[in-house]
Write an enzyme that holds these catalytic residues in place. Structure first.
Site, mmCIF file in Angstrom:
data_model
loop_
_atom_site.group_PDB
_atom_site.id
_atom_site.type_symbol
_atom_site.label_atom_id
_atom_site.label_comp_id
_atom_site.label_asym_id
_atom_site.label_seq_id
_atom_site.Cartn_x
_atom_site.Cartn_y
_atom_site.Cartn_z
ATOM 1 N N ASP A 1 -78.843 -38.353 37.505
ATOM 2 C CA ASP A 1 -78.884 -37.298 38.522
ATOM 3 C C ASP A 1 -79.045 -37.958 39.895
ATOM 4 O OD1 ASP A 1 -80.256 -34.043 38.581
ATOM 5 O OD2 ASP A 1 -80.013 -35.290 40.349
ATOM 6 N N ASP B 1 -73.355 -33.764 40.639
ATOM 7 C CA ASP B 1 -74.211 -34.949 40.768
ATOM 8 C C ASP B 1 -74.996 -35.279 39.509
ATOM 9 O OD1 ASP B 1 -76.397 -33.083 40.804
ATOM 10 O OD2 ASP B 1 -77.525 -34.474 42.060
ATOM 11 N N GLU B 2 -74.635 -34.674 38.402
ATOM 12 C CA GLU B 2 -75.505 -34.782 37.232
ATOM 13 C C GLU B 2 -74.693 -34.805 35.950
ATOM 14 O OE1 GLU B 2 -78.079 -31.394 37.215
ATOM 15 O OE2 GLU B 2 -78.729 -31.790 35.179
#
Ligand code: TTP
Ligand code: MG
Length: 366
Positions: A14, A109-110
Site C-alpha cells: 500500500d 495504490d494497493e
C-alpha cells in the site's frame, strides 16, 4: 499421515499517503507542509488524501475540504491529477507482475500478491517485499508499506502497522498476539456502521470478537458472522484473485420502438442515471466523468462526454449532466433507437464502503 498444507505467503503493498505523496514528489518546495489533495475548500468537494502533516490536525480522507480548512487554515489544497496517479499505479503493478501473476489490485495504490510460488523462485516473502519496496522507490520516487503474512487480512493489517515506508512480517505463530488488541474497525470490511453495531454489543477489539460464538455472530450479522468468527481466530482462506478495478460503469437500452421526442428520452435518462449511480455507489465509488451515448434510428452512433472538476454526488447530478449532454445531440429532432449513460474517472471513496458493499464479500459469496 495427515497432510498439512504449507502456509501461503501473501504480501500486501500500500503506497504511503498516495495522492499527496505524488504531489509532494513533484513540488519539493511543499514538503513538510500540511496539504490536502481535493477540490477547493469553498466547494462541496472532499479531501481524497491528507499529507501526514495535515493528518496531525485531524484531517482525513473523505472529510469535506471546508472542514479541513477549518481544522487547519494554513493547509494547502491541491486538485487531484488522476492521470498522474494512474501512471504511478501502472508502474507499481508492472513491478508486481514481475514477481507473480497472482496480483489482486484493490485500488490504484494497493494490491495483494500471492508469492507462495513466484517468478523469482525466492522462498523468503520478506526478502521479496523488501525488494519490491526498493523497486517501487527506484521507479517512482515514492515509498510503499508492505505487510507479509499467511493470509490476506493479516497482510493487510500488517502493511498498515509500520507506515510510512514500513515492512511488517507476521508469522503464523505471532498472528493472535498481533490481532487481539486491534479495534474491530481495523478489520477490512468493517466500516463505521458495523463498528457501531459491534460497539452496541460491547465488541470493540478483536479479542472481544474472539469471545463470541459462531451462532451469536451469525444471528447478529448473517453471512458476515462467519467471516468475523474466522477473522477473530486469524483465519482467512480467501484466495488472491487477479482482478483489476473496473474503469467504467454504464447502462444502455435499445428501445422497443425509436423515440422521436425528448420527453420520453428524459424519463429514460433519469431512470438510467439512477441505476448507474446506484451501482457505482454500491462499489463505494464516486465519478467525475459522464458519457452519454446516443444511437439514432439510422444507426449513427454519437457520444458526448464531460468531466467535472468535482465528483457527482447524486443520481440527480448525473441526470443533470446527461441532460446537458443531450442538448449537444440531435435527439428530439432525429429519432433515437438507443441511449445510455456511463460513469468513469473514479474516486475510490472506500471510507464509505460498508460491509455489505465490500467487494471481498461479493467475491467470496460468488
Ligand atoms: P489509502 O491507501 O487509504 O490512503 P493513503 O495512501 O492516502 O495513505 P496511507 O499512507 O494511510 O495509505 O488511499 C489511497 C489513495 O486513494 C489516497 O491517496 C486517495 C484515494 N482515496 C480517496 O480518494 N478517498 C478515500 O476515501 C480514501 C480512503 C482514499
Ligand atoms: Mg495508501
Amino acid at each position: 499421515m495427515e497432510q498439512v498444507a504449507a502456509p501461503r505467503k501473501i504480501i500486501h503493498v500500500d503506497m504511503d499517503m498516495f495522492y499527496a505523496a505524488v504531489e509532494l514528489r513533484d513540488r519539493p518546495g511543499l514538503r513538510g507542509k500540511p496539504l490536502v489533495v481535493g477540490g477547493r475548500p469553498d466547494s462541496r468537494s472532499v479531501a481524497t488524501t491528507a499529507s501526514y502533516e495535515a493528518r496531525k490536525f485531524g484531517i482525513h480522507s473523505g472529510m469535506s475540504c471546508a472542514q479541513a480548512r477549518r481544522l487547519c487554515p494554513q493547509c494547502l489544497f491541491i486538485p487531484p491529477d488522476f492521470k498522474k496517479y494512474r501512471h504511478v499505479s501502472e508502474q507499481i503493478h508492472a513491478i508486481f507482475r514481475e514477481y507473480t501473476d497472482l496480483v489482486e489490485s484493490v485500488s490504484l495504490d494497493e494490491a495483494y500478491l500471492d508469492v507462495t510460488r513466484n517468478k523469482k523462485n525466492e522462498p523468503s516473502a520478506t526478502r521479496l517485499a523488501r525488494e519490491i519496496k526498493a523497486r517501487i522507490f527506484a521507479a517512482t520516487g515514492l515509498t510503499a508499506s508492505a505487510g507479509v503474512a499467511a493470509n490476506m487480512f493479516v497482510a493487510k493489517i500488517a502493511s498498515d502497522a509500520r507506515k510510512p515506508d514500513g515492512l511488517c512480517v507476521v508469522r503464523p505463530e505471532q498472528v493472535m498476539a498481533f490481532i487481539r488488541p486491534l479495534p474491530v474497525l481495523k478489520i477490512p470490511g468493517i466500516g463505521r456502521v458495523t463498528d457501531a453495531q459491534l460497539a452496541k454489543l460491547g465488541i470493540r477489539t478483536v479479542a472481544d470478537l474472539e469471545k463470541c460464538s459462531l451462532d451469536f455472530l451469525q444471528e447478529q450479522f448473517g453471512k458476515s458472522g462467519r467471516y468475523f468468527f474466522d477473522i477473530a481466530r486469524g483465519i482467512d482462506e480467501r484466495p488472491v484473485i487477479p482482478w483489476h478495478e473496473r474503469q467504467s460503469y454504464g447502462a444502455e437500452e435499445t428501445f422497443a420502438s425509436d423515440i422521436a421526442k425528448q420527453g420520453p428520452l428524459l424519463d429514460f435518462l433519469r431512470d438510467c442515471a439512477g441505476r448507474v449511480f446506484m451501482e457505482l455507489q454500491e462499489e463505494g465509488k464516486l465519478a467525475r466523468t459522464v458519457t452519454l451515448k446516443i444511437k439514432y434510428a439510422d444507426f449513427q452512433l454519437v457520444t458526448r462526454r464531460q468531466t467535472f472538476a468535482d465528483f457527482l454526488f447524486s443520481s440527480e447530478d448525473v441526470f443533470r449532466a446527461a441532460c446537458a449532454l443531450l442538448e449537444r445531440t440531435e435527439a428530439g429532432r432525429r429519432p433515437v433507437r438507443l441511449a445510455g449513460i456511463a460513469l468513469s474517472n473514479f474516486l475510490p471513496a472506500r471510507q464509505r464502503v460498508e460491509l455489505a458493499a465490500a467487494p471481498l464479500f461479493k467475491k467470496s459469496d460468488a
